[in-house]
Write a protein that holds these residues in place. Structure first.
Motif, PDB file in Angstrom:
ATOM      1  N   GLY A  54       0.797  -1.220   0.000  1.00  0.00           N
ATOM      2  CA  GLY A  54       0.000   0.000   0.000  1.00  0.00           C
ATOM      3  C   GLY A  54       0.828   1.266   0.000  1.00  0.00           C
ATOM      4  O   GLY A  54       0.320   2.339   0.322  1.00  0.00           O
ATOM      5  N   VAL A  55       2.108   1.146  -0.378  1.00  0.00           N
ATOM      6  CA  VAL A  55       2.982   2.311  -0.293  1.00  0.00           C
ATOM      7  C   VAL A  55       2.492   3.467  -1.161  1.00  0.00           C
ATOM      8  O   VAL A  55       2.685   4.636  -0.813  1.00  0.00           O
ATOM      9  CB  VAL A  55       4.431   1.905  -0.672  1.00  0.00           C
ATOM     10  CG1 VAL A  55       4.530   1.529  -2.144  1.00  0.00           C
ATOM     11  CG2 VAL A  55       5.413   3.005  -0.333  1.00  0.00           C
ATOM     12  N   GLU A  59      -3.766   6.921   2.568  1.00  0.00           N
ATOM     13  CA  GLU A  59      -3.758   6.506   3.967  1.00  0.00           C
ATOM     14  C   GLU A  59      -5.149   6.058   4.410  1.00  0.00           C
ATOM     15  O   GLU A  59      -5.272   5.205   5.288  1.00  0.00           O
ATOM     16  CB  GLU A  59      -3.271   7.657   4.842  1.00  0.00           C
ATOM     17  CG  GLU A  59      -1.819   8.050   4.605  1.00  0.00           C
ATOM     18  CD  GLU A  59      -1.371   9.185   5.498  1.00  0.00           C
ATOM     19  OE1 GLU A  59      -2.074   9.460   6.498  1.00  0.00           O
ATOM     20  OE2 GLU A  59      -0.333   9.799   5.212  1.00  0.00           O
ATOM     21  N   GLU A  60      -6.186   6.641   3.822  1.00  0.00           N
ATOM     22  CA  GLU A  60      -7.551   6.277   4.189  1.00  0.00           C
ATOM     23  C   GLU A  60      -7.857   4.814   3.885  1.00  0.00           C
ATOM     24  O   GLU A  60      -8.797   4.243   4.440  1.00  0.00           O
ATOM     25  CB  GLU A  60      -8.561   7.171   3.456  1.00  0.00           C
ATOM     26  CG  GLU A  60      -8.551   8.625   3.901  1.00  0.00           C
ATOM     27  CD  GLU A  60      -7.424   9.423   3.253  1.00  0.00           C
ATOM     28  OE1 GLU A  60      -7.247  10.604   3.618  1.00  0.00           O
ATOM     29  OE2 GLU A  60      -6.718   8.870   2.382  1.00  0.00           O
ATOM     30  N   ALA A  64       0.306   3.990   2.618  1.00  0.00           N
ATOM     31  CA  ALA A  64       1.261   4.963   3.142  1.00  0.00           C
ATOM     32  C   ALA A  64       1.038   6.358   2.582  1.00  0.00           C
ATOM     33  O   ALA A  64       1.648   7.313   3.061  1.00  0.00           O
ATOM     34  CB  ALA A  64       2.692   4.506   2.841  1.00  0.00           C
ATOM     35  N   GLY A  65       0.209   6.484   1.545  1.00  0.00           N
ATOM     36  CA  GLY A  65      -0.075   7.791   0.987  1.00  0.00           C
ATOM     37  C   GLY A  65       1.080   8.387   0.209  1.00  0.00           C
ATOM     38  O   GLY A  65       1.137   9.602   0.020  1.00  0.00           O
ATOM     39  N   VAL A 197      -4.014  -3.967   0.333  1.00  0.00           N
ATOM     40  CA  VAL A 197      -3.016  -3.387   1.226  1.00  0.00           C
ATOM     41  C   VAL A 197      -2.624  -4.378   2.318  1.00  0.00           C
ATOM     42  O   VAL A 197      -1.445  -4.466   2.696  1.00  0.00           O
ATOM     43  CB  VAL A 197      -3.551  -2.083   1.849  1.00  0.00           C
ATOM     44  CG1 VAL A 197      -2.615  -1.583   2.944  1.00  0.00           C
ATOM     45  CG2 VAL A 197      -3.725  -1.014   0.774  1.00  0.00           C
ATOM     46  N   ALA A 198      -3.576  -5.147   2.791  1.00  0.00           N
ATOM     47  CA  ALA A 198      -3.309  -6.110   3.858  1.00  0.00           C
ATOM     48  C   ALA A 198      -2.615  -7.372   3.357  1.00  0.00           C
ATOM     49  O   ALA A 198      -2.230  -8.225   4.168  1.00  0.00           O
ATOM     50  CB  ALA A 198      -4.617  -6.485   4.546  1.00  0.00           C
TER      51      ALA A 198
END
Length: 442
Positions: A54-55, A59-60, A64-65, A197-198
């Motif tokens: 999820g880099v 962030e939502e 990492a946004g 992301v997980a």
């Protein structure tokens, strides 16, 4: 432009390098290649736990946004160990999906229950593009396209199809509410991305150049059914969702849907690519996503090539420094040193152009020339480099029990996936010909 990494990017690179080196030694990669799936699911879960999947996501969504530069850094480290996971395909598809679906605010995230993704059906307004037009891809309408990165997310303002819920339209946003209610298809995409992301699921997409003409029947403003055959979809056999570029748009489908058959076979690199046989398969339309998808794929393929070539050259340097002939290390012979120097120039060129293209996309700048330049370096210089490094290994270079052969095959696979150096150079010329100072563009 300064291509030096900052402290956070250096920390990210070190984390990715450590994880890939620890989880993907040569013996582990060989063991995974011998399995039926040829996918390292344990590594995938580790990448999710480390936050590397999820880099480049908001962030939502648990990401990492960060941006495409950081995603490219992770792909470089994957290339160094040729780890058998669909990293770049998942990142590219996830980035396009994240921009297509309205991202919830922090309050909405806290209240989200995270439903399991189902067939996403809904409505969305087509995105409008500016810039020079490119020929429309087979199977869709002609729309202006250019490699400038992800367009602004489509905002649905019509009734959403909610067939997988109750068959009724989504309720309209109450007057004066702070945040418009998102359609069901957007909620499903956001739930899917949280699972990505997980490290729970994988995504994939079809490279543009192998997107064969498919028949699309619209069933709503952003929904339809797809029929036809398409080959060469990487990791289709393990993907939770598949994003297909058809014309100017992307179409998201569930490979477990009735009417979707997946037959897998080995590609040049040994990874499994799928042939999809589609018969009236439900899909979600993402307007204008094909161009954005291709931009991401070319940049991440170039980043992957940077890691592949750098590792191959390192192996060649170690081999020629320890192997002796006529009482001297091979590396001291002029012919060997010159070939190694040429390969080093290749690796630097690939890395620099890949990061430049990623940076321009992150800045929202026109990156057409930079993306095509990076892809050309990955195809032409990447293939040149892996040929040289294999040659420098002598007979070992042709031994499939010796790990350098994987880097040669991955380099060739990347060349094929970019579309080839000649086609890229021709497209780059078309992109530059109308500029006042084309020499300053790259």
């Amino acid at each position: 432009m300064d291509l030096t990494f900052d402290e956070s990017q250096d920390a990210l690179r070190e984390l990715a390098a450590e994880l890939f080196a620890k989880r993907s030694p040569v013996a582990r990669v060989a063991a995974v290649e011998a399995t039926e799936e040829r996918v390292d699911r344990d590594l995938w879960a580790d990448l999710g736990a480390a936050g590397l999947l999820g880099v480049a996501l908001p962030e939502e969504l648990g990401g990492a946004g960060l941006g495409l530069v950081e995603a490219a850094i992770v792909c470089v480290e994957q290339g160094r160990v040729v780890a058998p996971v669909p990293l770049l395909w998942t990142i590219a598809a996830a980035r396009v999906l994240a921009h297509a679906a309205p991202t919830p605010g922090p309050a909405a995230v806290a209240a989200a229950s995270g439903p399991n993704p189902t067939q996403p059906l809904g409505s969305a307004e087509p995105q409008r593009h500016s810039g020079s037009a490119e020929p429309a891809q087979p199977g869709g309408s002609a729309e202006p396209q250019h490699l400038t990165g992800v367009a602004e997310p489509a905002r649905p303002d019509g009734p959403a199809e909610a067939q997988h819920r109750s068959g009724s339209a989504e309720p309209a946003c109450p007057s004066g509410s702070a945040e418009p209610e998102r359609p069901a298809w957007a909620e499903d995409i956001l739930a899917l991305l949280r699972r990505v992301v997980a490290g729970e699921v994988m995504l994939t997409c079809a490279p543009e150049q192998v997107a064969a003409p498919l028949r699309v029947t619209a069933t709503g403003p952003a929904a339809g059914r797809v029929s036809g055959r398409i080959a060469g979809v990487p990791y289709a056999h393990v993907a939770e969702r598949i994003l297909l570029p058809i014309g100017a748009d992307g179409w998201l489908l569930d490979p477990s849907s009735p009417g979707c058959a997946v037959r897998s076979g080995p590609s040049t690199s040994g990874e499994l690519h799928g042939e999809l046989e589609l018969t009236d398969v439900p899909a979600l339309r993402l307007p204008g996503a094909a161009t954005d998808l291709r931009a991401h794929l070319l940049v991440l393929l170039a980043a992957l090539a940077a890691g592949v070539t750098a590792a191959a050259l390192q192996m060649a340097a170690e081999h020629t420094s320890t192997r002796t002939q006529f009482g001297r290390p091979l590396s001291t012979f002029q012919g060997v040193a010159l070939k190694a120097a040429d390969a080093y120039v290749d690796t630097v060129g690939i890395s620099a152009t890949a990061m430049q293209a990623a940076w321009r996309l992150d800045q929202g700048l026109d990156a057409t020339a930079e993306i095509l330049t990076a892809a050309w370096w990955a195809a032409e210089a990447g293939q040149h480099c892996v040929h040289l490094t294999q040659h420098l290994h002598g007979g070992l270079g042709a031994d499939i029990s010796y790990p350098v052969h994987r880097y040669f095959l991955w380099g060739k696979q990347i060349e094929l996936l970019t579309g080839g150096a000649s086609a890229l150079l021709s497209e780059l010329g078309d992109a530059l010909v109308h500029l006042e100072n084309p020499g300053d563009a790259c």
